[in-house]
Design an enzyme around this catalytic site. Sequence first.
Site, mmCIF file in Angstrom:
data_model
loop_
_atom_site.group_PDB
_atom_site.id
_atom_site.type_symbol
_atom_site.label_atom_id
_atom_site.label_comp_id
_atom_site.label_asym_id
_atom_site.label_seq_id
_atom_site.Cartn_x
_atom_site.Cartn_y
_atom_site.Cartn_z
ATOM 1 N N CYS A 392 -1.386 -4.667 -2.451
ATOM 2 C CA CYS A 392 -2.490 -4.415 -1.519
ATOM 3 C C CYS A 392 -3.812 -5.082 -1.906
ATOM 4 O O CYS A 392 -4.469 -5.670 -1.031
ATOM 5 C CB CYS A 392 -2.666 -2.917 -1.266
ATOM 6 S SG CYS A 392 -2.212 -1.822 -2.588
ATOM 7 N N ARG A 421 6.055 -2.361 -12.707
ATOM 8 C CA ARG A 421 5.594 -1.017 -13.024
ATOM 9 C C ARG A 421 6.277 -0.535 -14.294
ATOM 10 O O ARG A 421 7.473 -0.769 -14.487
ATOM 11 C CB ARG A 421 5.878 -0.055 -11.862
ATOM 12 C CG ARG A 421 5.156 -0.467 -10.589
ATOM 13 C CD ARG A 421 5.431 0.462 -9.431
ATOM 14 N NE ARG A 421 4.835 -0.064 -8.205
ATOM 15 C CZ ARG A 421 4.987 0.481 -6.999
ATOM 16 N NH1 ARG A 421 5.710 1.586 -6.872
ATOM 17 N NH2 ARG A 421 4.420 -0.068 -5.939
ATOM 18 N N GLN A 439 8.780 -6.030 -3.463
ATOM 19 C CA GLN A 439 8.404 -5.076 -2.418
ATOM 20 C C GLN A 439 8.143 -5.819 -1.121
ATOM 21 O O GLN A 439 7.404 -6.806 -1.093
ATOM 22 C CB GLN A 439 7.155 -4.308 -2.851
ATOM 23 C CG GLN A 439 6.903 -3.037 -2.068
ATOM 24 C CD GLN A 439 5.873 -2.164 -2.760
ATOM 25 O OE1 GLN A 439 4.885 -2.649 -3.274
ATOM 26 N NE2 GLN A 439 6.109 -0.863 -2.763
ATOM 27 N N ASP A 441 6.168 -5.726 1.278
ATOM 28 C CA ASP A 441 4.894 -5.080 1.544
ATOM 29 C C ASP A 441 4.208 -5.691 2.762
ATOM 30 O O ASP A 441 4.293 -6.901 2.994
ATOM 31 C CB ASP A 441 3.987 -5.277 0.324
ATOM 32 C CG ASP A 441 3.372 -3.983 -0.139
ATOM 33 O OD1 ASP A 441 3.442 -3.000 0.610
ATOM 34 O OD2 ASP A 441 2.821 -3.966 -1.251
ATOM 35 N N HIS A 443 0.288 -5.093 5.019
ATOM 36 C CA HIS A 443 -0.953 -4.348 5.188
ATOM 37 C C HIS A 443 -1.588 -4.767 6.502
ATOM 38 O O HIS A 443 -1.705 -5.955 6.802
ATOM 39 C CB HIS A 443 -1.895 -4.595 4.012
ATOM 40 C CG HIS A 443 -1.318 -4.095 2.725
ATOM 41 N ND1 HIS A 443 -0.551 -4.889 1.896
ATOM 42 C CD2 HIS A 443 -1.344 -2.870 2.159
ATOM 43 C CE1 HIS A 443 -0.146 -4.169 0.864
ATOM 44 N NE2 HIS A 443 -0.600 -2.943 0.996
ATOM 45 N N LYS A 527 0.819 9.822 4.104
ATOM 46 C CA LYS A 527 1.867 8.836 4.340
ATOM 47 C C LYS A 527 3.059 9.458 5.045
ATOM 48 O O LYS A 527 3.271 10.669 5.009
ATOM 49 C CB LYS A 527 2.324 8.210 3.021
ATOM 50 C CG LYS A 527 2.910 9.216 2.026
ATOM 51 C CD LYS A 527 3.394 8.536 0.751
ATOM 52 C CE LYS A 527 3.983 9.544 -0.231
ATOM 53 N NZ LYS A 527 4.607 8.910 -1.403
ATOM 54 N N HIS A 573 -0.711 0.678 5.095
ATOM 55 C CA HIS A 573 0.277 0.082 4.191
ATOM 56 C C HIS A 573 1.657 0.406 4.760
ATOM 57 O O HIS A 573 1.891 1.512 5.239
ATOM 58 C CB HIS A 573 0.229 0.719 2.797
ATOM 59 C CG HIS A 573 -1.099 0.695 2.126
ATOM 60 N ND1 HIS A 573 -1.326 0.010 0.954
ATOM 61 C CD2 HIS A 573 -2.271 1.295 2.430
ATOM 62 C CE1 HIS A 573 -2.569 0.199 0.567
ATOM 63 N NE2 HIS A 573 -3.167 0.984 1.443
#
Length: 701
Positions: A392, A421, A439, A441, A443, A527, A573
């Site tokens: 992000c 991570r 990921q 991902d 946004h 979320k 997200h």
Amino acid sequence: MAKMDSSFDAGIAEIEPSHSGLASIQVKLPDGSVREFPRGSTAFDVANSISPRLAAASVVAKIKALHRAASTPAAELDKDVEETAEAEMYVDHDTAVERLVDLHAPLEEDVELQLLRENDAESLKVVRHSAAHVMATAVLELFPETKLGHGPATDAGFFYDFYRPTPFTPDDLKAIEAKMAEVVARDQRFLHEFEDREEAVSKFRDTGDFMKLHFVERFTKPGEMVSLYRNGHFTDFCRGPHVPTTGRVKAFKVLSLAGAYWLGDEKNPQLQRIYGTAFFSQKEMDAHFARLEEMAKRDHRLLGKQLDLFSIQEVAGAGLIFWHPKGAIIRKTMEDWMREECLRRGYSMVYTPHVMRRELWRISGHEGHYAQNMYTPMELDDAEYRLKPMNCPGHILIYKNSPKSYRDLPVRYAELGNVYRYERSGTMHGLLRVRGFTQDDAHIFCTPEQVEDEMAGCVEFAEVVLKTFGFQEFKVELSTWDPKDSKSYDGTAEQWQMATLAIESVLQRKQIPYKTFLGEGAFYGPKIDIKLVDVLGRLWQLSTVQFDFNLPARFDLEYVGEDGERHQPVMVHRALFGSVERFFGVLIEHYAGAFPLWLAPVQIGLVPISERHREYAEKIQQQLQKHGFRVELDGRNEKMNAKIRDFTLQKVPYVLVMGDKEAESNAVSVRARGKGDQGSVGFEEFLTRIQGLLESRSMEL
């Protein structure tokens, strides 16, 4: 020692209501009706008054005080206690708003009452807790020198911790299971009894039961009565509840043995933990073990090695995935589909660095809220850097790189980005929990007026992802903040309320059932978690859509509105695979490695019957590859059946066998996975059929 009620030595049908006086109580039943009973009546009395058959079928009762509000005492426990089974076993729940009680526990106030039978999930936990007592009874009868720890029910069964200098053996476990059958056959009552705390402390101290002594001293106060359960000659410190008799533990199995340190401290004595499981019937237990066997066959780690899809190399490090050629082609197919779908839906594809300055993570809040899950900083020439755990902040910097107008919004950035991570060593599990992953991902930066439509679009996109990859069922959870723990979250109460209401509106608009969980939201906003249900009925957390009013403020994001003024955008997200690695692991287990045609690493295997048929097989291979199929030709000097078997073991969707007849008529003999020999068909006909399956991404062959 005082008994809860003195009639337990009789059979169920012979038990008389145990009334303590003439005063009456009101009992509200699930159908809304209210009945009056003498004070001290039991749930069994109530059941028997409705139907003797209902009384015989009931396992335990759930009650709630009609006229009394109370708090759950578990909230007053230390946090470390809350996270153990000890709290459930030993803490007094008498003041809980809703609680389970024995069928024969006297009711002393007006209550709402629900009788739970064998089809109620909560009843199974009670049966398993009772089975743990049955196992402890058997162990003490066989090995009287043993000292008892605790024996809670678990989601999968139960366990009991024992201290015994001599290790248990596999033969001992068989003997324990046989002795448990004897205890069950005795059909002994589970008697709820009470003892003065000082007497209990003295008794456990004198007998050397150091673990029971610890539990009594920790979970009771001076002057209190200690809650005990007795069946036959066996007595245990326990709050209950239990099934009426040991005979109600109908189907059970002793499973395994493991070591455990007392109180989890390696300086303390080592205990022996015996695991078991129990069900309402032998049929249910047989189904459970059949399911476990099927799960073992589908284990993605086993299939990943068998099908040569991926590996984790010890020399490189735990939680880091090496994608082998066959796994990599499936990953490419997944990612290509995702990128094409993103572009079709108005996303722009971006790429961001794997490592960025530590200062960026301070601005984003990850340094404060997420540092324990990040790799330690690395010091380079100009500053400290961190491997990125999220994409992000990188997408935010791309947004901020040029001015935006309301006409530009929504802006949708998508990236299949590698993130890192720090997962603790004991938590990693194949592809499902790793340290480095990709990921999918995205946004979305939009105006407050656009946010509901954007979130609705994300939820619809998630549904398409799941159905495209063969999942037909999913469950939705709304996770939001806990106002009592506001320090763990960014933003104001008004922002959290606004964001939560927006998500609720989306789910209600799309008529999607959901459950709400307080305290499970991200630190920057609420979320939606979408959990798919696989072919074995297991839930998997993969897709998530998150509302964020925090990061736009932290990075001073803005756009020029229609009024000419500067405004702060709202940020959404979303990750739909969640992580490519985890999604792939779930796919392996869902399909048991037998991927549908469009995903299969090798879609068609070619088997020439003899060397003289190889030229025709190569011609077929070239034509199939020309149309985009992944084809493998087995030209080894092996028997036809051996080649077919090898392709079958690799779970190849189609195997085409070619001999003289096929070469002469431009045909192929087709074997479809799971369907066997389909006979000989013209090549063009076969090609047309599989092109249709490929284009539709069909799950069928």
